[in-house]
Design an enzyme around this catalytic site. Structure first.
Site, PDB file in Angstrom:
ATOM      1  N   THR A   1      10.982  14.809  49.654  1.00 12.75           N
ATOM      2  CA  THR A   1       9.976  13.182  49.922  1.00 12.75           C
ATOM      3  C   THR A   1      11.463  13.063  49.635  1.00 12.75           C
ATOM      4  OG1 THR A   1       8.593  13.713  48.124  1.00 12.75           O
ATOM      5  CG2 THR A   1       8.096  14.154  50.686  1.00 12.75           C
ATOM      6  N   THR A  48      17.620  11.191  50.733  1.00 12.39           N
ATOM      7  CA  THR A  48      18.526  10.588  51.062  1.00 12.39           C
ATOM      8  C   THR A  48      19.293   9.928  49.917  1.00 12.39           C
ATOM      9  OG1 THR A  48      17.524   7.825  50.723  1.00 12.39           O
ATOM     10  CG2 THR A  48      17.311   9.662  52.853  1.00 12.39           C
ATOM     11  N   GLY A 100      20.579  10.839  45.463  1.00 16.07           N
ATOM     12  CA  GLY A 100      19.411  11.073  43.609  1.00 16.07           C
ATOM     13  C   GLY A 100      18.786  12.559  44.077  1.00 16.07           C
ATOM     14  N   ILE A 101      18.433  12.590  43.095  1.00 14.26           N
ATOM     15  CA  ILE A 101      17.717  14.239  42.884  1.00 14.26           C
ATOM     16  C   ILE A 101      17.129  14.535  44.281  1.00 14.26           C
ATOM     17  CG2 ILE A 101      15.670  15.583  41.593  1.00 14.26           C
ATOM     18  CD1 ILE A 101      16.212  13.524  39.334  1.00 14.26           C
ATOM     19  N   GLY A 102      16.776  13.791  44.828  1.00 13.67           N
ATOM     20  CA  GLY A 102      16.246  14.507  46.646  1.00 13.67           C
ATOM     21  C   GLY A 102      16.947  14.708  47.247  1.00 13.67           C
ATOM     22  N   SER A 144       8.197  13.743  34.984  1.00 15.82           N
ATOM     23  CA  SER A 144       9.166  13.458  34.079  1.00 15.82           C
ATOM     24  C   SER A 144       7.986  13.338  32.863  1.00 15.82           C
ATOM     25  CB  SER A 144       8.779  12.125  34.857  1.00 15.82           C
ATOM     26  OG  SER A 144       9.264  11.205  33.446  1.00 15.82           O
ATOM     27  N   TYR A 184       4.699   3.381  34.717  1.00 17.98           N
ATOM     28  CA  TYR A 184       5.841   4.586  35.470  1.00 17.98           C
ATOM     29  C   TYR A 184       4.768   5.850  34.740  1.00 17.98           C
ATOM     30  CZ  TYR A 184       9.182   8.047  36.622  1.00 17.98           C
ATOM     31  OH  TYR A 184      10.377   9.253  36.328  1.00 17.98           O
TER      32      TYR A 184
END
Length: 264
Positions: A13, A16, A18-20, A141, A154
């Site tokens: 998920t 598109t 960064g990390i993903g 995180s 967060y």
């Protein structure tokens, strides 16, 4: 160690950027068919093009869905009805004075960062258990343990993911399915650059801004630099493999030593 995910299908998920994005590339390079998920079609199509450039032999499926909503989560499952590796990477973050966080903000962070992952786990875990193999991961995180004063909403959601991961690992006990959380440390992405500049000011070079951020806001980091997305992806790809078959129910750290603990 040679990781081979040939024949496996993965869904990542929010992949598109960064990390993903790095995780999607890493899984494809290991041979997996990868569902690339995003809510903006133009951005999604561009990400798939970039991924095909980075992994020419990769097999990518565009999954155009905002998985925060029940209806669009169902659409994602229609596009990829059978998934062997589920990477719940979707998340939002931002700094805010704790006394200014509204009820709406608390709900939004929970729905995006936690509930969307729970919903997809409910959709895909039963088949994984039935087939006797599967991998579910939650990108948590270091903020789940070292709650930042500037974004406790967060941190709260990332702590919740640890509980979710441990709980679903118990549900999958003895089935050949593993469920883990990955504690990603401060990572260098475009979004994090904006976050860092918002904290330390935009009148500095990136190198200076990063140094100040690490020194003043993440001083417990042993790396004393931001982590590359590919460094997070390396752990995720490993946990997705047969080689990680004995690691489940865990909170696995790729945090640069931010969490000041001997036992994870």
């Amino acid at each position: 160690m040679r990781i081979d995910l040939t024949g496996r299908t993965a869904l990542v998920t929010a992949s598109t950027q960064g990390i993903g994005f790095a995780i999607a590339a890493g899984l494809a390079a290991a041979g997996a068919r990868v569902g690339v998920s995003g809510r903006e079609k133009g951005k999604l199509d561009e990400a798939v093009r970039r991924l095909q450039g980075e992994v020419p032999d990769g097999d990518f499926v565009a999954v155009h869905a905002d998985v925060v909503s029940e209806e669009e989560s169902a659409r994602a499952v229609e596009v990829l009805p059978e998934v062997d590796v589920l990477i719940n990477n979707l998340g939002v973050y931002g700094f805010q004075d704790p006394l200014d966080i509204t009820d709406e903000d608390w709900r939004r962070y929970f729905e995006v960062n936690v509930l969307a992952a729970v919903r997809l786990t409910r959709a895909y875990l039963p088949r994984m258990i039935e087939q006797g193999w599967g991998r579910v991961q939650y990108i948590s995180s270091e903020s789940s343990v070292a709650i930042p004063a500037e974004m406790i909403h967060y941190g709260m959601t990332k702590t919740a993911l640890l509980a979710v991961g441990r709980g679903f690992a118990k549900k999958a006990a003895g089935t050949g399915v593993t469920v883990n959380s990955v504690l990603a440390g401060p990572t260098h992405t475009a979004g994090v650059e904006d976050f860092v500049y918002g904290l330390v000011g935009r009148d500095k070079s990136w190198q200076e801004a990063e140094r100040i951020f690490m020194r003043e806001h993440r001083s417990q980091s042993l790396l004393q630099r931001l982590i590359a997305p590919e460094e997070i992806a390396n752990m995720v790809v490993y946990l997705s493999s047969d080689q990680a078959s004995a690691t489940t129910g865990g909170a696995v750290r790729v945090d640069g030593g931010v969490v000041d603990a001997i036992i994870p």
